[in-house]
Design an enzyme around this catalytic site. Sequence first.
Site, PDB file in Angstrom:
ATOM      1  N   ARG A   1      25.397 -32.596   5.077  1.00  0.00           N
ATOM      2  CA  ARG A   1      25.032 -31.586   6.087  1.00  0.00           C
ATOM      3  C   ARG A   1      23.903 -30.707   5.552  1.00  0.00           C
ATOM      4  O   ARG A   1      22.950 -30.396   6.261  1.00  0.00           O
ATOM      5  CB  ARG A   1      26.256 -30.720   6.455  1.00  0.00           C
TER       6      ARG A   1
ATOM      7  N   LYS B   1      24.274 -16.259  18.617  1.00  0.00           N
ATOM      8  CA  LYS B   1      24.562 -17.049  19.813  1.00  0.00           C
ATOM      9  C   LYS B   1      26.068 -17.103  20.070  1.00  0.00           C
ATOM     10  O   LYS B   1      26.848 -17.207  19.127  1.00  0.00           O
ATOM     11  CB  LYS B   1      24.045 -18.474  19.632  1.00  0.00           C
TER      12      LYS B   1
ATOM     13  N   LYS C   1      20.476 -17.870  27.330  1.00  0.00           N
ATOM     14  CA  LYS C   1      20.365 -19.314  27.099  1.00  0.00           C
ATOM     15  C   LYS C   1      21.243 -19.992  28.138  1.00  0.00           C
ATOM     16  O   LYS C   1      22.442 -19.728  28.197  1.00  0.00           O
ATOM     17  CB  LYS C   1      20.834 -19.664  25.680  1.00  0.00           C
TER      18      LYS C   1
ATOM     19  N   GLU D   1      25.044 -17.369  26.069  1.00  0.00           N
ATOM     20  CA  GLU D   1      24.936 -18.748  26.543  1.00  0.00           C
ATOM     21  C   GLU D   1      26.108 -19.146  27.433  1.00  0.00           C
ATOM     22  O   GLU D   1      27.105 -19.692  26.957  1.00  0.00           O
ATOM     23  CB  GLU D   1      24.845 -19.731  25.353  1.00  0.00           C
TER      24      GLU D   1
HETATM   25  P1  13P Z   1      22.048 -28.930  23.281  1.00  0.00           P
HETATM   26  O1  13P Z   1      20.579 -28.659  23.530  1.00  0.00           O
HETATM   27  O2  13P Z   1      22.301 -30.172  22.492  1.00  0.00           O
HETATM   28  O3  13P Z   1      22.863 -28.803  24.524  1.00  0.00           O
HETATM   29  O4  13P Z   1      22.552 -27.777  22.301  1.00  0.00           O
HETATM   30  C1  13P Z   1      22.164 -26.494  22.520  1.00  0.00           C
HETATM   31  C2  13P Z   1      23.212 -25.585  22.064  1.00  0.00           C
HETATM   32  O5  13P Z   1      22.991 -24.745  21.245  1.00  0.00           O
HETATM   33  C3  13P Z   1      24.545 -25.719  22.660  1.00  0.00           C
HETATM   34  O6  13P Z   1      25.295 -24.596  22.372  1.00  0.00           O
END
Ligand code: 13P
Length: 342
Positions: free
Chosen positions: A48, A138, A221, A179
């Site tokens: 990772r 986030k 987002k 998000e």
């Molecule tokens: P994806 O663009 O693969 O959907 O991932 C964005 C992300 O941060 C999801 O939480």
Amino acid sequence: MSNFVNELEQTARTMVGAGKGILAIDESSPTIKKRFDTINIESTEENRRAYRDLLITAAGSNAFISGMILYDETLRQSSSDGRPFPKALLDEGIMPGIKVDMGAKELAGHPGEKVTEGLDGLRERLAEYRELGARFAKWRAVITIGEKIPSTACIDANAHALARYAGLCQEAGIVPMIEPEVLMDADNTIEQCYAVTEATLKTVFNALYSQDVALEHTILKVNMVISGKQCPSQASVQEVADMTVRCLLHTVPAALPGIVFLSGGQSPERATAHLNAMNASNSHLPWPLSFSYGRALQEPCLQAWAGQQANVAAAQKALLHREKCNSLACSGQYSEDMEKAV
Ligand code: 13P
């Protein structure tokens, strides 16, 4: 009012600066294992680290990328040259961000629906993350479309948590990226996605308002308004662009510094084409529209790497290509021909 007003404003504006977007590399341990399974690589701590190292140190990313979202483990790891990852990013003028939610868990009494956890102890965790260099965070909420869902209970619970999280971030001098993701895995039409996304965003912005979250210091987002993957009739690129922009204009206050999209399972090229179409056909939106893709930026890079040190240069080249295409899409200057050049 946060003690960090000027800094928050600067961070938020930088995140969505002209032609720049966010690279999401914050996969949790179970999610990165799924990604590594596709290239038959074991998800060890060192694998990772090596993979995130190549993403973080790809030379030239800073022309297209303003920030990267890391996972807790990654924020504490270092590049092969010994620099902690947050420092390696800051040296390139890229802002370190951090995923702070603890994942979407089953919502009690609502089969098939989820609520994101992670508020307990968040104030203390944010203080530590800021010490480690994080300047934005986030929190992902998941809304599922299905038979009689989403419920009001699910949307309300997730919106409330997003607003509580955002308030704590701003108090700590960290810009919250909120998000709310309406999933695109079902068989719903694009019209159903529009209705659910609209209802979700209205509820989220009401919750931000009631928790006194500063919109000027918040980044959204969000999913695009799109046909479910299993829907027999798939909307065109232009329909996705038009309906997404219409939905955002109906729900997102102009005070927000910017909106970025997740890719959610779209192919890399399609995710770029959708963003490009939105920006090509709208020159006077209240906010910049940019990207914060995970899979749509990383997929070709991950496949090129395949876990081999010898492939690092090719993998970084694949990453840079997608970053550049999406950067151009921020001003509607991407074209499909650019895919043939590689
Ligand atoms: P994806 O663009 O693969 O959907 O991932 C964005 C992300 O941060 C999801 O939480």
